[in-house]
Write a protein that holds these residues in place. Structure first.
Motif, PDB file in Angstrom:
ATOM      1  N   ARG A  63       0.843  -1.210   0.000  1.00  0.00           N
ATOM      2  CA  ARG A  63       0.000   0.000   0.000  1.00  0.00           C
ATOM      3  C   ARG A  63       0.871   1.250   0.000  1.00  0.00           C
ATOM      4  N   TRP A  64       1.908   1.241   0.802  1.00  0.00           N
ATOM      5  CA  TRP A  64       2.763   2.424   0.903  1.00  0.00           C
ATOM      6  C   TRP A  64       3.655   2.550  -0.327  1.00  0.00           C
ATOM      7  N   GLN A  90      -6.073   7.971  -2.111  1.00  0.00           N
ATOM      8  CA  GLN A  90      -6.779   7.153  -1.119  1.00  0.00           C
ATOM      9  C   GLN A  90      -6.494   5.658  -1.318  1.00  0.00           C
ATOM     10  N   VAL A  91      -5.203   5.340  -1.326  1.00  0.00           N
ATOM     11  CA  VAL A  91      -4.788   3.958  -1.530  1.00  0.00           C
ATOM     12  C   VAL A  91      -5.215   3.108  -0.328  1.00  0.00           C
ATOM     13  N   GLY A 164      -5.154   0.365  -6.471  1.00  0.00           N
ATOM     14  CA  GLY A 164      -4.945   0.689  -5.066  1.00  0.00           C
ATOM     15  C   GLY A 164      -6.238   0.901  -4.308  1.00  0.00           C
ATOM     16  N   GLY A 165      -7.340   0.967  -5.042  1.00  0.00           N
ATOM     17  CA  GLY A 165      -8.656   1.113  -4.422  1.00  0.00           C
ATOM     18  C   GLY A 165      -9.463  -0.163  -4.448  1.00  0.00           C
ATOM     19  N   GLY A 166      -8.797  -1.287  -4.711  1.00  0.00           N
ATOM     20  CA  GLY A 166      -9.458  -2.568  -4.589  1.00  0.00           C
ATOM     21  C   GLY A 166     -10.004  -3.175  -5.865  1.00  0.00           C
ATOM     22  N   TYR A 167      -9.736  -2.550  -7.018  1.00  0.00           N
ATOM     23  CA  TYR A 167     -10.238  -3.072  -8.289  1.00  0.00           C
ATOM     24  C   TYR A 167      -9.125  -3.759  -9.075  1.00  0.00           C
TER      25      TYR A 167
END
Length: 421
Positions: A63-64, A90-91, A164-167
């Protein structure tokens, strides 16, 4: 439309072709030829559309790590003044990123290899897919499958925001870009863009990694030129039974003819002349009937160089630097008059590549900046009026920025909208 790998977009045309970057060892072809040459990939044949050829691992991001990657892209462009540093991606998770190689077709149906980026979120549950359609570019490596922030513009942000947003994230390079083997990009060619995009989705489904990560639902997102691609893909996807949930566009060019009309009348902007020149040169490559000879079509200053400028080996800034400040100065008076004639072959080809006749059963949302400096707001509103007739179509006005920043700022809005399904 796009693309700073740009250092000085305000430069006016000087009429000379710069030296090509060393990296672009691109195979050149006769401009008007539809014959396949040595770029035809031996693994792709008439029966192999949508076949997955290879997945090349590019990176595994925490994530980072995605946040740092986003910052490395943003810092350079915000320092140059192209993108405002106002968007928080907004990762929420990390992602694993691959370059995908797959079989598709060129404009004439010839089998070719194409490339794109696949990024899968690091998560414990299956997710939906965002298929991203990029905007205009002219350099082979300024494309979404290239993770190098020094070479690519329209790639890092959507990958970080969506993956990074779950897709699950799929982004086709389209013809002429990346490690694909078409010699040129088929600019604003509706059918080729839709076929390349659909074939990437089919190829992804050949991967066990993708199948395990996804739930079968698909969202489509497009920027600028990518608006045409997204709607063309949507029509093909629904016809083939894809579970297309929604389509989102920002600053989309949905009918290239009125946009081309606008470009014809502009003065003192080699940056915008690039788009009109790109359309003329590449429609000649596709259709072979736009002009007979470059000396007849283009003024003496540019006739020897204009086709070479769009051979995919020059960066955006190099093409802008060598471009005429207006379409009137780029072309001969007779050819300019022909381009302005609604009955000309060029204008017919432009009309044939509109997507304002698309009717989808799934909803569409379009964002357009009121003072858009590259695709006038009035055109976006007119296209919305046409599409509202047979679509659940929402047209959202955006304010206080320019074409590039509207794209940058709207991407999180797209993701938020997709999250509601």
């Amino acid at each position: 439309m796009m693309s700073p790998v740009i250092a000085a977009v305000w430069l006016t045309g000087c009429g000379t072709v710069p030296a090509a970057p060393e990296r672009a060892d691109v195979e050149h072809a006769d401009a008007a030829s539809a014959q396949r040459g040595p770029w035809h990939h031996p693994e792709c044949d008439e029966g192999s559309r949508g076949e997955l050829l290879d997945l090349d691992l590019l990176a595994v991001y925490s994530r980072w790590g995605l946040e740092r990657y986003y910052d490395s892209w943003l810092n350079g462009l915000s320092a140059l003044g192209y993108i405002d540093d106002v968007v928080d991606p907004q990762v929420q998770n990390g992602a694993t990123v691959w370059e995908m190689k797959y079989c598709t077709v060129d404009f004439d149906g010839s089998p070719i290899e194409a490339t794109g980026m696949m990024a899968l979120p690091i998560a414990w549950w299956p997710t939906s897919t965002v298929l991203y359609s990029h905007g205009t570019s002219v350099y082979r490596y300024d494309t979404v499958s290239n993770p190098d922030v020094d070479e690519t513009f329209d790639g890092p942000t959507p990958m970080v925001i969506f993956a990074g947003g779950g897709y699950a994230y799929l982004a086709p390079d389209l013809t002429g870009f990346g490690d694909g083997d078409s010699p040129y990009h088929r600019y604003f060619h509706r059918d080729t863009a839709a076929d390349n995009t659909m074939d990437m989705l089919i190829a992804a489904e050949d991967s066990i990694l993708y199948r395990l990560a996804t739930d079968g639902r698909v969202f489509s997102a497009g920027f600028s030129q990518g608006g045409q691609t997204a709607l063309a893909f949507g029509a093909e996807a629904e016809a083939l039974g894809v579970d297309l949930q929604a389509t989102a566009m920002v600053g989309g060019v949905l009918d290239p003819e009125p946009w081309f009309d606008w470009l014809l009348d502009l003065e003192d902007s080699s940056y915008l002349t690039l788009y009109g020149a790109d359309l003329v040169v590449n429609y000649e490559r596709i259709y072979g009937d736009v002009y007979d000879d470059t000396d007849d079509a283009f003024s003496a200053t540019y006739a020897d160089d204009v086709e070479a400028l769009f051979d995919m080996s020059y960066t955006y800034v190099e093409v802008v630097d060598a471009m005429a400040p207006s379409m009137a100065e780029l072309t001969t008076p007779d050819f300019y008059a022909e381009l302005d004639d609604p009955d000309s072959t060029m204008r017919q080809h432009l009309r044939d590549n509109a997507v304002t006749d698309v009717c989808l059963s799934s909803p569409i949302q379009a964002w357009h900046m009121i003072d858009d400096d590259e695709v006038p707001f009035e055109l976006g509103a007119a296209w919305a009026s046409e599409l509202e007739g047979c679509n659940d179509y929402t047209f959202t006005e955006w304010e206080d920025t320019d074409h590039l920043n509207t794209w940058h700022q709207v991407l999180p809005q797209m993701r938020d909208w997709f999250d509601t399904f």
